[in-house]
Write a protein that holds these residues in place. Structure first.
Motif, PDB file in Angstrom:
ATOM      1  N   SER A 170       0.834  -1.191   0.000  1.00  0.00           N
ATOM      2  CA  SER A 170       0.000   0.000   0.000  1.00  0.00           C
ATOM      3  C   SER A 170       0.871   1.245   0.000  1.00  0.00           C
ATOM      4  CB  SER A 170      -0.913   0.003   1.227  1.00  0.00           C
ATOM      5  OG  SER A 170      -1.568   1.248   1.358  1.00  0.00           O
ATOM      6  N   PHE A 171       0.483   2.245  -0.767  1.00  0.00           N
ATOM      7  CA  PHE A 171       1.222   3.494  -0.801  1.00  0.00           C
ATOM      8  C   PHE A 171       1.002   4.322   0.466  1.00  0.00           C
ATOM      9  CE2 PHE A 171       1.541   2.360  -5.229  1.00  0.00           C
ATOM     10  CZ  PHE A 171       2.793   2.838  -5.583  1.00  0.00           C
ATOM     11  N   ALA A 197      -2.312   2.655  -9.147  1.00  0.00           N
ATOM     12  CA  ALA A 197      -1.768   3.920  -8.658  1.00  0.00           C
ATOM     13  C   ALA A 197      -0.977   4.624  -9.739  1.00  0.00           C
ATOM     14  CB  ALA A 197      -0.879   3.668  -7.434  1.00  0.00           C
ATOM     15  N   TYR A 198      -0.871   5.935  -9.579  1.00  0.00           N
ATOM     16  CA  TYR A 198      -0.013   6.735 -10.448  1.00  0.00           C
ATOM     17  C   TYR A 198       0.906   7.588  -9.584  1.00  0.00           C
ATOM     18  CZ  TYR A 198       1.753  10.108 -13.776  1.00  0.00           C
ATOM     19  OH  TYR A 198       2.589  10.892 -14.534  1.00  0.00           O
ATOM     20  N   THR A 199       2.189   7.542  -9.877  1.00  0.00           N
ATOM     21  CA  THR A 199       3.191   8.315  -9.152  1.00  0.00           C
ATOM     22  C   THR A 199       3.812   9.334 -10.092  1.00  0.00           C
ATOM     23  OG1 THR A 199       3.690   6.465  -7.672  1.00  0.00           O
ATOM     24  CG2 THR A 199       5.333   8.216  -7.834  1.00  0.00           C
ATOM     25  N   ALA A 200       3.775  10.579  -9.687  1.00  0.00           N
ATOM     26  CA  ALA A 200       4.382  11.663 -10.460  1.00  0.00           C
ATOM     27  C   ALA A 200       5.677  12.085  -9.788  1.00  0.00           C
ATOM     28  CB  ALA A 200       3.426  12.847 -10.548  1.00  0.00           C
ATOM     29  N   THR A 201       6.749  12.137 -10.562  1.00  0.00           N
ATOM     30  CA  THR A 201       8.029  12.616 -10.064  1.00  0.00           C
ATOM     31  C   THR A 201       8.068  14.127 -10.195  1.00  0.00           C
ATOM     32  OG1 THR A 201       9.102  10.550 -10.714  1.00  0.00           O
ATOM     33  CG2 THR A 201      10.517  12.455 -10.314  1.00  0.00           C
ATOM     34  N   LEU A 202       8.202  14.822  -9.064  1.00  0.00           N
ATOM     35  CA  LEU A 202       8.098  16.270  -9.050  1.00  0.00           C
ATOM     36  C   LEU A 202       9.447  16.964  -9.126  1.00  0.00           C
ATOM     37  CD1 LEU A 202       5.378  16.607  -6.261  1.00  0.00           C
ATOM     38  CD2 LEU A 202       5.051  16.353  -8.726  1.00  0.00           C
ATOM     39  N   LEU A 210      -1.212   8.982  -6.206  1.00  0.00           N
ATOM     40  CA  LEU A 210      -2.641   8.775  -5.968  1.00  0.00           C
ATOM     41  C   LEU A 210      -2.928   7.317  -6.252  1.00  0.00           C
ATOM     42  CD1 LEU A 210      -5.453   9.866  -5.290  1.00  0.00           C
ATOM     43  CD2 LEU A 210      -5.764  10.365  -7.727  1.00  0.00           C
ATOM     44  N   SER A 211      -3.479   6.616  -5.272  1.00  0.00           N
ATOM     45  CA  SER A 211      -3.671   5.171  -5.386  1.00  0.00           C
ATOM     46  C   SER A 211      -5.115   4.794  -5.071  1.00  0.00           C
ATOM     47  CB  SER A 211      -2.724   4.446  -4.421  1.00  0.00           C
ATOM     48  OG  SER A 211      -2.856   3.044  -4.528  1.00  0.00           O
TER      49      SER A 211
END
Length: 562
Positions: A170-171, A197-202, A210-211
Motif C-alpha cells: 500500500s502506498f 496507482a499513479y506516481t508523479a516525479t516532481l 494517488l492510489s
C-alpha cells in the motif's frame, strides 16, 4: 569368371563416383550457433537477458527458519498451554524489466509458502492470515489451530510510465516493520493489497502518488453484540443470517410507556462498492526519506430486515410484533459514512554513527480506519475482539464503527499509533535493532452505553455470551470488557550475525502490554466463570478484576537470501 569379377568391381566404382558427385551438390546443414546468456548491467547486479529478447530478468529468493516462545498464563480446559511455535518459509522473487520509449517497463512477482506450527497464539500460526484465506489449517486433533500452510501471492504488479497496477505494498505504508522479526509494533503494514496507482516525479527528490486500493484488506468491520468471537449468531431470531454475518439490533418501536418494544436487525457486513483512496507525498534524498499519506475508507451497511420483531417483557424477542408492542417507527436506512486516516513518517540514514545505521519514526491517526493506524498489528485483524495472549485477562475490541441502536446511524471509532525503530551496525557482520510503539483505540461517545442497553433488552435475564456489555449503571457494565477504550505498548530488540553475505542468524525479544484506559475489567484468567454470575456480581459479589495484561516473546531466525 575373371571377366565377370572385373565388370562388377567396375560397376561398383562407377556408382560410388556418381553418389559422391550428387552428395557434393547437396547443401551442408550448419550447426545452430549457441546463444549464451548475456549479463544485463542496466538495472544492477543479478540481471541477465532472457535469450532472444531485450528483457532483463533477475531471479532471487529466501529460505528461513524461525522458532518462537511466548509465555502462557493458563492451562484452563481447552484454552491453551502452548508456548512454542516453528516456521519454515520459502520465497521466490522474479523481477523482469524492459527499456522502452516511455521508460522502464517492469513486472515483479513474489510468492511465499510457509509451514507454521505451534499454539494458536504461541508464535506459530496466524488467525489473521487464515481469515483472509492466505493460511489453511491442519484438521487433526492435535494439529487444529496448531498447524498451518501459508500460501501468499505477496507481490504481482506491473510498473510503467508512473503507473503501478496489481498486488503491491500500500502506498499509505512507510516503516512497515522493516527491522523486526515479529512485526509486533503498532503501525500500518498489511503486507500487500490490490491497487492501481499513479506516481508523479516532481523533481528534487519529491514525488506524489494517488492510489485506488482494495478496501477488503483494510476493514475492521462494524461492531455487533449478537455474534461471538467465531461470528456465530447467538440469538435464534437472527439465525437466518448464517454464521458469517454480523446482525446488528436497532430499535424500531416504543410502547405507550416509552420503552423500546420493537426491534429489527441491520446486516452489518460491509459490501465492496467504493475502493479506498490513498494519497502520498514523499521526499527521498541521501540523508533519508519523509512521507505524508492519507486515506479515505468507506463504511456501509445494508437495510434492516423486513419483518418486525416484538419484545416480550421478561422473555426477550418474539417472532412477531403485536399490538401490545406499540407502533412501528419509520426507520431510516443506515447512511454510508467514511473513515479516514493520516500518517507521517521519517527515515534518517545515520552513517555518521556507523555505516548502515538507520532511524525510523512514524505516527498515524484515524477515524473509522483502524487497520490504517495499525493498532491491531500484534493482536490480529479482521475480527472484532481478540485475545492473542493465552490466558489473556480481557479481550480487545477493534471495530471501525458501531451502529447506534437508537438512531440507526454509524458512529466511528478512532485510534492512533506512534512507532520508532533504530538499526545499528556494531560491525559489518553484527547489527541490532531496538523498536517500540504506543497506541490507543477509542470508541464513539455513548456507543458503549447504547449497545449495552439494546443488548440487555433483547437478551433478558442476562443470557448473553462473553461479549455481552451489561446494562448501563450496573456493576457488571462497569467491569465488562466490550467496547472498552484500550491502549497498547510494545518494546523489543534483536541481534543479528551475518558471518557471510546474505546469511542472517538472529534472536529477538519483545514485550507487549495492553490495558484499559479507564476503570477495571473482569479478569477472565483468574475468574473464568464470571460471565455466568452476572446477578451475583451486580449484587456486590466477589469478582477478580484487572487493568492491564502483558506477555513476552522470544524468536530465533536463520535466513539465507539469494
Amino acid at each position: 569368371m575373371k571377366l565377370l569379377r572385373s565388370s562388377l568391381l567396375g560397376s561398383a566404382a562407377a556408382f560410388a563416383a556418381v553418389g559422391a558427385a550428387h552428395a557434393a551438390d547437396l547443401p551442408v546443414k550448419k550447426a545452430v550457433p549457441i546463444e549464451y546468456v548475456r549479463i544485463c548491467t542496466a538495472y544492477g547486479a543479478g540481471f541477465f537477458y532472457i535469450p532472444g529478447t531485450d528483457t532483463c530478468i533477475r531471479l532471487s529468493g529466501r529460505a528461513r527458519f524461525e522458532g518462537g516462545y511466548q509465555t502462557a498464563y493458563t492451562r484452563q480446559f481447552g484454552q491453551g498451554g502452548d508456548t512454542a511455535g516453528y516456521r519454515g518459509l520459502a520465497r521466490i522473487n522474479v523481477d523482469a524489466r524492459t527499456q522502452t520509449g516511455y521508460g522502464t517497463l517492469r513486472a515483479f512477482l513474489r510468492i511465499e509458502v510457509a509451514s507454521r506450527t505451534g499454539g494458536p497464539y504461541g508464535g506459530g500460526t496466524s488467525g489473521t492470515q487464515q481469515r483472509i484465506a492466505q493460511a489453511f489449517p491442519g484438521l487433526g486433533v492435535d494439529q487444529f489451530g496448531r498447524s498451518q500452510m501459508y500460501v501468499n501471492a505477496d507481490k504481482a504488479f506491473v510498473q510503467f510510465a508512473g503507473i503501478t497496477a496489481g498486488r503491491a505494498s500500500s502506498f499509505f505504508d512507510f516503516y512497515a516493520h522493516d527491522f523486526e522479526f515479529t512485526a509486533a509494533t503498532a503501525g500500518s503494514d498489511i503486507a500487500s493489497t490490490n491497487l492501481l496507482a499513479y506516481t508523479a516525479t516532481l523533481g528534487n527528490g519529491f514525488s506524489a502518488t494517488l492510489s485506488v486500493e482494495d478496501p477488503v484488506f483494510r476493514r475492521s468491520g462494524l461492531f455487533s453484540p449478537t455474534v461471538n468471537a467465531n461470528a456465530v449468531a447467538t440469538n435464534a431470531a437472527v439465525a437466518n443470517f448464517g454464521i458469517t454475518s454480523s446482525p446488528i439490533p436497532v430499535i424500531t418501536g416504543y410502547n405507550a410507556a416509552g420503552f423500546p418494544s420493537r426491534f429489527n436487525f441491520v446486516d452489518g457486513i460491509e459490501k465492496s462498492r467504493l475502493p479506498d483512496f490513498v494519497g502520498a507525498l514523499r521526499y527521498d534524498s541521501a540523508w533519508g526519506s519523509a512521507q505524508l499519506s492519507a486515506a479515505v475508507h468507506e463504511l456501509n451497511a445494508n437495510n434492516v430486515q423486513n419483518n418486525v420483531l416484538g419484545f416480550v417483557p421478561g422473555a426477550g424477542l418474539g417472532t412477531a410484533a403485536t399490538a401490545a408492542n406499540g407502533s412501528q417507527l419509520a426507520f431510516p436506512h443506515t447512511r454510508t459514512d467514511y473513515g479516514w486516516a493520516v500518517q507521517g513518517g521519517l527515515k534518517v540514514n545515520a552513517p555518521f554513527i556507523a555505516p548502515g545505521d538507520t532511524f525510523y519514526l512514524q505516527a498515524a491517526y484515524g477515524e473509522g480506519a483502524q487497520l490504517y493506524t495499525g493498532y491491531s498489528s500484534y493482536s490480529g485483524g479482521y475480527i472484532q475482539n481478540s485475545a492473542t495472549i493465552q490466558g489473556q485477562k480481557f479481550q480487545q475490541y477493534f471495530a471501525d464503527a458501531t451502529v447506534n441502536p437508537i438512531t440507526g446511524q454509524i458512529q466511528k471509532s478512532n485510534s492512533f499509533t506512534v512507532s520508532a525503530a533504530y538499526l545499528h551496525y556494531w560491525a559489518p557482520e553484527w547489527r541490532s535493532a531496538v523498536f517500540g510503539s504506543y497506541g490507543e483505540m477509542d470508541f464513539g461517545a455513548g456507543a458503549r452505553a447504547a449497545q449495552g442497553l439494546v443488548f440487555n433488552v433483547i437478551n433478558p435475564n442476562n443470557s448473553f455470551a462473553a461479549n455481552g456489555i451489561g446494562l448501563p449503571g450496573t456493576r457488571f457494565y462497569q467491569l465488562s470488557q466490550a467496547l472498552r477504550d484500550t491502549y497498547q505498548f510494545v518494546a523489543g530488540a534483536n541481534l543479528i550475525w551475518s558471518p557471510v553475505k546474505d546469511l542472517d542468524i538472529g534472536v529477538e525479544g519483545l514485550y507487549t502490554q495492553i490495558g484499559v484506559q479507564r476503570g477495571r475489567v473482569i479478569d477472565l484468567d483468574k475468574d473464568p466463570t464470571a460471565y455466568s454470575r452476572v446477578a451475583a456480581i451486580n449484587a456486590g459479589g466477589l469478582v477478580r478484576t484487572a487493568t492491564n495484561d502483558g506477555v513476552s516473546q522470544v524468536r530465533i531466525r536463520v535466513q539465507r537470501d539469494f
